[in-house]
Motif scaffolding. Structure first.
Motif, PDB file in Angstrom:
ATOM      1  N   ARG A  38       2.035 -41.387  -6.498  1.00 57.21           N
ATOM      2  CA  ARG A  38       3.486 -40.869  -7.173  1.00 57.21           C
ATOM      3  C   ARG A  38       4.303 -42.347  -7.633  1.00 57.21           C
ATOM      4  NH1 ARG A  38       7.743 -36.844  -4.574  1.00 57.21           N
ATOM      5  NH2 ARG A  38       6.014 -35.718  -4.034  1.00 57.21           N
ATOM      6  N   GLY A  39       4.505 -42.129  -8.850  1.00 52.16           N
ATOM      7  CA  GLY A  39       5.189 -43.141  -9.440  1.00 52.16           C
ATOM      8  C   GLY A  39       4.621 -44.191 -10.118  1.00 52.16           C
ATOM      9  N   ALA A  85       6.381 -39.871 -12.251  1.00 49.96           N
ATOM     10  CA  ALA A  85       7.434 -40.695 -11.572  1.00 49.96           C
ATOM     11  C   ALA A  85       8.775 -39.910 -11.539  1.00 49.96           C
ATOM     12  CB  ALA A  85       7.475 -42.266 -12.096  1.00 49.96           C
ATOM     13  N   TYR A 134      10.561 -40.160  -2.902  1.00 53.30           N
ATOM     14  CA  TYR A 134       9.308 -41.043  -2.284  1.00 53.30           C
ATOM     15  C   TYR A 134       9.237 -41.288  -0.971  1.00 53.30           C
ATOM     16  CZ  TYR A 134       8.973 -42.025  -7.567  1.00 53.30           C
ATOM     17  OH  TYR A 134       8.947 -41.953  -8.918  1.00 53.30           O
ATOM     18  N   GLY A 172       9.232 -46.426  -9.877  1.00 55.11           N
ATOM     19  CA  GLY A 172       8.601 -45.622  -9.075  1.00 55.11           C
ATOM     20  C   GLY A 172       7.985 -46.477  -7.893  1.00 55.11           C
ATOM     21  N   ASN A 192      10.709 -47.675  -5.540  1.00 56.34           N
ATOM     22  CA  ASN A 192      11.319 -46.592  -4.731  1.00 56.34           C
ATOM     23  C   ASN A 192      10.481 -46.115  -3.248  1.00 56.34           C
ATOM     24  OD1 ASN A 192      13.522 -46.482  -6.191  1.00 56.34           O
ATOM     25  ND2 ASN A 192      12.637 -44.881  -7.576  1.00 56.34           N
TER      26      ASN A 192
END
Length: 360
Positions: A125-126, A132, A139, A273, A276
């Motif tokens: 993810r991101g 993202a 996150y 992303g 985070n």
């Protein structure tokens, strides 16, 4: 320091913990500002110079590495990118990268294990071509763990051989703890059991210093800025410098490898992303003691600049199954890229030994 903190009442202990976190964040931010100011004074033009990178490096589309695929998961609605090699229907080997990396860090393993596995190298993810979310609260580690579970379901598998490096190693440990039925074998590179990490860092100032980037990343916008100055010099140095980079001449990044990383992380918003992920870690600490119940292989670089090797042996007490630790001589933090042949051989040996042990 940890013994003193442990003896305090709960509310005072929490206050002491967060005072430490924010004090170190402030120290790291001040250090970064000083470095930025000096860079502007000495090399004002170079400081904010960035090369435009609009053409995808050809190595990222190498068909021998696998096929680029996408899957949208139900819980979050996010679309995830991954590269898959090996025939569908073979046992799944799921690869989770660290920071600042993406699926391409597993290029050597995609080629190697496709013979017997369906090998999937995920963009977390991101990262990279995976969606993202802009809000840092998206996150949290809980969300990341659920991402992996849902991706496994979407791929049509109920279990896998799970391999994680660096931050991906942290996620792999947590998945093995929270969803043990999903993981047949666990392989982690360059990251200890999370409980070992949180306890060790409080007792050893040397590791606290090495993990200073965790605290620096808590700042808004400044880490993103620092990574972009001098055309992403920090990113380049992580993989190529004598202190933190890959030292083996035969495995050093080619110009095209480096451009692949620079291309991915120079895209608009591509750094937020990944950063985070770290901006949520302190809300999840300290972690409770949890045990891992599946066969586990831990690989560590002797010259790792970011995590001290003493944590590797301490991890053993949290694995309630067969545990194998291998410390690779002269290896850096970037194990699967630094010594790919040795890493691949150690993984094969672990998988085959465990298969033989199960049969007998």
């Amino acid at each position: 320091m940890a013994l003193f903190v442990d003896s305090l009442p709960g509310c005072v202990r929490a206050a002491a913990f967060w005072t430490l976190v924010y004090s170190y964040c402030l120290l790291c931010a001040c250090t970064a500002f000083i470095k930025l100011f000096c860079s502007i004074l000495i090399r004002p033009r170079r400081t904010f110079k960035k090369i435009s990178r609009e053409v995808t490096p050809s190595c990222l589309n190498d068909p021998f590495l696998g096929t680029h695929c996408y899957v949208r998961i139900k819980d979050s609605g996010l679309r995830f990118h991954y590269v898959a090699a090996g025939e569908r229907g073979k046992p799944l080997m799921l690869l989770l990268h660290g920071f600042p990396e993406f699926w391409y860090s597993w290029r050597h393993q995609l080629r190697e294990f496709r013979r017997e596995y369906r090998v999937v190298a995920l963009d977390l993810r991101g990262y990279g071509e995976t969606d993202a979310p802009s809000c840092k609260e998206n996150y949290k580690l809980d969300y990341i763990i659920v991402d992996v579970k849902e991706i496994l379901d979407s791929l049509g598998y109920s279990k896998c051989v799970l391999i994680g490096h660096d931050w991906g190693g942290m996620i792999a440990w947590l998945i093995a703890i929270c969803y043990p039925e999903m993981v047949t074998k666990l392989i982690v590179l360059s990251f200890p059991h999370p409980t070992v990490f949180t306890e060790y860092i409080l007792r050893h100032p040397s590791q606290l210093i090495k993990s200073g980037y965790y605290f620096f990343f808590q700042m808004p916008w400044l880490p993103e800025l620092m990574y972009t100055i001098n055309d992403y010099k920090i990113l380049k140095d992580l993989f190529t410098s004598d202190t933190t980079g890959i030292r083996r001449q035969s495995c050093r990044f080619t110009k095209e490898d480096m451009e692949a990383y620079l291309y991915i992380f120079s895209q608009p918003g591509a750094l937020s992303g990944p950063l985070n992920h770290y901006r949520n870690i302190f809300s999840c600490l300290p972690l409770k003691h949890h045990h891992v119940t599946m066969p586990t292989l831990l690989l560590w670089g002797e010259n790792d600049a970011f995590v001290e090797v003493e944590m590797a042996e301490l991890t053993r007490i949290y694995v309630k199954n067969y545990f194998q630790l291998s410390v690779l001589s002269q290896a850096s933090h970037w194990l699967q890229q630094d010594q790919p042949e040795l890493v691949n051989n150690l993984i094969w040996t672990f998988l085959e030994e465990e298969r033989f042990r199960t049969k007998n």
